[in-house]
Design an enzyme around this catalytic site. Sequence first.
Site, PDB file in Angstrom:
ATOM      1  N   LYS A  47      30.976  10.512  24.000  1.00  0.00           N
ATOM      2  CA  LYS A  47      30.475  11.669  24.642  1.00  0.00           C
ATOM      3  C   LYS A  47      31.189  12.925  24.359  1.00  0.00           C
ATOM      4  O   LYS A  47      30.430  14.074  24.250  1.00  0.00           O
ATOM      5  CB  LYS A  47      30.235  11.463  26.033  1.00  0.00           C
ATOM      6  CG  LYS A  47      29.077  10.329  26.162  1.00  0.00           C
ATOM      7  CD  LYS A  47      28.443  10.220  27.558  1.00  0.00           C
ATOM      8  CE  LYS A  47      27.211   9.592  27.652  1.00  0.00           C
ATOM      9  NZ  LYS A  47      27.456   8.203  27.378  1.00  0.00           N
ATOM     10  N   GLU A  85      23.377  16.832  33.562  1.00  0.00           N
ATOM     11  CA  GLU A  85      22.984  15.653  34.745  1.00  0.00           C
ATOM     12  C   GLU A  85      23.966  14.438  34.127  1.00  0.00           C
ATOM     13  O   GLU A  85      24.214  14.502  32.955  1.00  0.00           O
ATOM     14  CB  GLU A  85      21.822  15.559  34.742  1.00  0.00           C
ATOM     15  CG  GLU A  85      20.848  15.713  33.580  1.00  0.00           C
ATOM     16  CD  GLU A  85      21.201  15.423  32.157  1.00  0.00           C
ATOM     17  OE1 GLU A  85      21.598  14.366  31.852  1.00  0.00           O
ATOM     18  OE2 GLU A  85      21.266  16.386  31.285  1.00  0.00           O
ATOM     19  N   SER A 117      30.576   2.352  21.004  1.00  0.00           N
ATOM     20  CA  SER A 117      30.425   3.541  21.657  1.00  0.00           C
ATOM     21  C   SER A 117      31.390   3.845  22.622  1.00  0.00           C
ATOM     22  O   SER A 117      31.614   4.963  23.110  1.00  0.00           O
ATOM     23  CB  SER A 117      29.212   3.764  21.983  1.00  0.00           C
ATOM     24  OG  SER A 117      28.788   2.582  23.008  1.00  0.00           O
TER      25      SER A 117
END
Length: 399
Positions: free
Chosen positions: A93, A115, A381
Amino acid sequence: MPEEKSLKKSEKGRFGKFGGQFVNEMLMPALLELEEEFERLSQDSDFQNKFEDLLRNFGGRPTPLYHAEKFSELVGCKVYLKREDLLYGGSHKLNNTLGQALLAKKMGKSRLITETAAGMHGVATTIAGDVCGLEVEVFMGVHDIERQPSNVRRMELLGAEITPVDIGGGVLKDAVSDTLREWASCSDTTHYLMGSTVGPHPFPEIVANFQSVIGEEIKKQILEAEGKLPDAIVACGSGGSNALGAFKPFINEEVRFYFVEGGGEHLDADNSAAAFQLGSPGVIHGALMYTLQDEDGQIKPSKTRSAGLNYPARGPELSHLYETGRMNASYAFDDEVFEAVKTMAETEGLIPALETAHAIAYTLNHKDEFEEEDVIVLNYSGRGDKDLETILRYFEDED
Ligand SMILES: *Cc1c(COP(=O)(O)O)cnc(C)c1O
């Protein structure tokens, strides 16, 4: 001719029929400003150098491409893991949040809003806000706050303000709507840091652009290790940012793409997050995407034990790759996912995030998709520290 103008606008950012800008008129100036600034800055060498510097010296890129030999034996072909778990923050991320925070800074904004579900994107956004000297406010569903206490505390320590969202189901899809509404009223000072390849144009394009560093690195690393491109790439996802980031540089190559979504408990619309299997094209969060919905077009909440995959829609570009047959889409059930965590932990000494374990479970349970001489890359990931309690509880209940 105002009608023609607005029609033209909604045609922007299309992938086949998917994407576009289905938003309140009040959001259009913010989207237009973002689009223009992104176009300008992606040509700007100062911006690119600063972004690369942050990825390398702050985030820890390039992440390794690891030949997982013992896991390969289980699958029956050569499997490499792209180690996004080693990026600072514990998942892919940060690639996107550093890029967008830097973009916001260059646009003269002082504040980020976003969010988060699993909390991973909230943490990554707060970190990126700190790095770029921007205030951060994170909207989070009340149920997600309960499910992810350690990430909530992490965000607080990093200095974010956390706003609970309890409308609707109190999960991610409600938080997205709330954040978009908030942004319309404060976009002069504030950037909405979209967490995945979803939302109105230009967000899907921006996020895919920042995440494609994953695929660019895979290309270089696999050519070095194998002297050829991979035969297949497997990635988990919901909105699709880690998957698209890995796929994008290979779209015009002969590389098979496998996308694995959250099957949840059963493959029916009340117990799953499998939007490609159970959903259909519909408008959600400002764009036309594959989404879970009922016959009246009401968005249905998704259900999976993996908070990061608990989103009912699939990004526009991913939806297009699926509909045109370029990408294979499948799913893994919760039970298979927990077993996959255990297998990976015992064979390779790695504890994957529950999200990542979907890609692992698919690879293990669909060996027949791969030939013995195949070289495949599994986009690993994120790491599973945030899910440790959930994982341990699952196996305790089993006993
Ligand atoms: C957030 C997250 C995902 C899902 O998000 P995408 O945008 O679909 O990539 C997958 N894996 C991990 C580890 C995550 O944290």
